[in-house]
Design an enzyme around this catalytic site. Sequence first.
Site, mmCIF file in Angstrom:
data_model
loop_
_atom_site.group_PDB
_atom_site.id
_atom_site.type_symbol
_atom_site.label_atom_id
_atom_site.label_comp_id
_atom_site.label_asym_id
_atom_site.label_seq_id
_atom_site.Cartn_x
_atom_site.Cartn_y
_atom_site.Cartn_z
ATOM 1 N N LYS A 36 0.830 -1.205 0.000
ATOM 2 C CA LYS A 36 0.000 0.000 0.000
ATOM 3 C C LYS A 36 0.862 1.251 0.000
ATOM 4 O O LYS A 36 1.793 1.348 0.814
ATOM 5 C CB LYS A 36 -0.904 0.009 1.232
ATOM 6 N N THR A 40 4.791 2.158 5.994
ATOM 7 C CA THR A 40 4.524 1.930 7.419
ATOM 8 C C THR A 40 3.838 3.149 8.021
ATOM 9 O O THR A 40 2.839 3.032 8.739
ATOM 10 C CB THR A 40 5.854 1.683 8.166
ATOM 11 N N GLY A 174 9.823 -0.140 26.445
ATOM 12 C CA GLY A 174 9.356 1.165 26.938
ATOM 13 C C GLY A 174 9.902 2.309 26.102
ATOM 14 O O GLY A 174 10.250 3.364 26.631
ATOM 15 N N HIS A 432 -0.251 35.340 23.182
ATOM 16 C CA HIS A 432 -0.764 35.045 24.524
ATOM 17 C C HIS A 432 -2.289 34.925 24.476
ATOM 18 O O HIS A 432 -2.938 35.723 23.788
ATOM 19 C CB HIS A 432 -0.375 36.185 25.470
#
Length: 455
Positions: A36, A40, A174, A432
């Site tokens: 495709k 990835t 992890g 801001h």
Amino acid sequence: MKQFDVVVLGGGPGGYVSAIRAAQLGKKVALIEKSKLGGTCLNRGCIPTKVLLHSAEIYHTVLHAAEFGVEAAGNYDYAKIAQRKDTVVTRLRGGVKSLVKGAGVELITGEGVLQAADTICVGDEAIHAKSIIIATGSEPIVPPILGANQPFVHTSDSLLELTRCPQSIVIVGGGVIGLEFATLFSTFGAQVTVLEMLPTILTGMDGDVITVMNGVLKKSGITVHTGATVLEIREGQVLYAKDGQEAVAAGEAVLLATGRKPCTKGLGLEQAGIQLSSKGFVVVEETMGTNIPGVFAIGDCTGKVQLAHVASEQGLVAAHNAAGQNKRMHYDVIPACVYTTPEIASVGMTEQAAKEKGIAVKVGSFPVMSNGKSMIVGEKNGFAKLITARDTGEILGAHIISPRATDMIGEIAVAMRGEMTVEELCDTIHPHPTISEILMEAAHDVNGLCIHKPK
Ligand code: FAD
């Protein structure tokens, strides 16, 4: 035999970007993709994970709506969430296809194998190219752990296919991928355990960022064991060793997020004389050229930095060089993002890395809890940190853990690319109220001149 100026092998974010640029530069280009378009990143990586994580963020907001004075019932339908992921991916894939075609690139569907350094075969068809760009990407590593081949043990590829959220999951690894899935499933109520072999999660990232993330994971109920070596996977259980003791983590599903290996086997690269590293990555110069003139390699298959935006940039460099120009790839300003809650983003050197290199630094930081917009969106955890050269004030790196960190890191990447000093960042008016003000405040803090940082 079909003849092209440039043939790109692999249609991920490295390959398709490279093919379009080569065509923009006036070359006759073919792009070969066996599966495709989008690779990835679009089909099994960046995009689908972030679609799922966005639904998780909405669910989290709904669950905490009362804190904002809003009443809402919190339910989710994981099958529908997964369906939306597929819809987004399909639409984006269609977009990539029309960009490729619109650029005049000939798209060839099939598996390409090099017959020589200037010829690729797809099935029976031989295609001749003046330049070849190898962009075949990477795939998940399945470590040789006893029991790793059972149906409830997933790589990121198969985990993305689930249409039901597991009630419990053990995540081996992890790193970035492991922690993004941990955040995802934990938000949807799964019991999540992360087992990391190294002494810390997110190895290589700023130490203070890791400390904050450890606290966030703990608070959200995710169990993390570092220094944990997985010994065996059984149904519902992962056996691991930590501190010389054996222990068990329970989970109905297991994710192996232990790294990725290059897709370079069976491509005919060795026969064509192209040099590979001992781990099978294509060895490349800064020009993205291989040892064979006219053959380039880009993206995950080069093993440099496995990120989509790096693959794309390498693709641009290779395309320009295939068109006879002289471009080089620079790796010192590469933003890296983790889509946890809060998000993590970094670019350039960590304080630790600068010190190891003997560079004298001045560091400034600013906490999220002192930023108005963070208060508005309800986030207290995190900070921004700037690493600058003591002598010149040049910005050497930034490390952020905050809401929208991934959208803000580009600002520092631009500043670093333009060799801006911290004073120039201080003098740049930031809007801001925004979370981006934490970058300006951290810049002021480098010289002890931060207005809003509490003592
Ligand atoms: P790939 O995207 O892997 O594309 C290679 C293409 O080549 C594939 O389409 C493949 O089918 C094709 N191909 C291979 N061999 C042949 C052949 N012989 N003939 C024809 N075609 C072939 N990166 C980020 O920057 N941000 C993220 O948030 C992020 N999230 C991720 C999440 C997950 C779960 C994963 C797994 C990865 C993530 N990444 C992310 C990494 C990113 O997906 C990769 O770095 C990127 O896709 C690499 O691009 P590439 O073009 O080198 O290879």
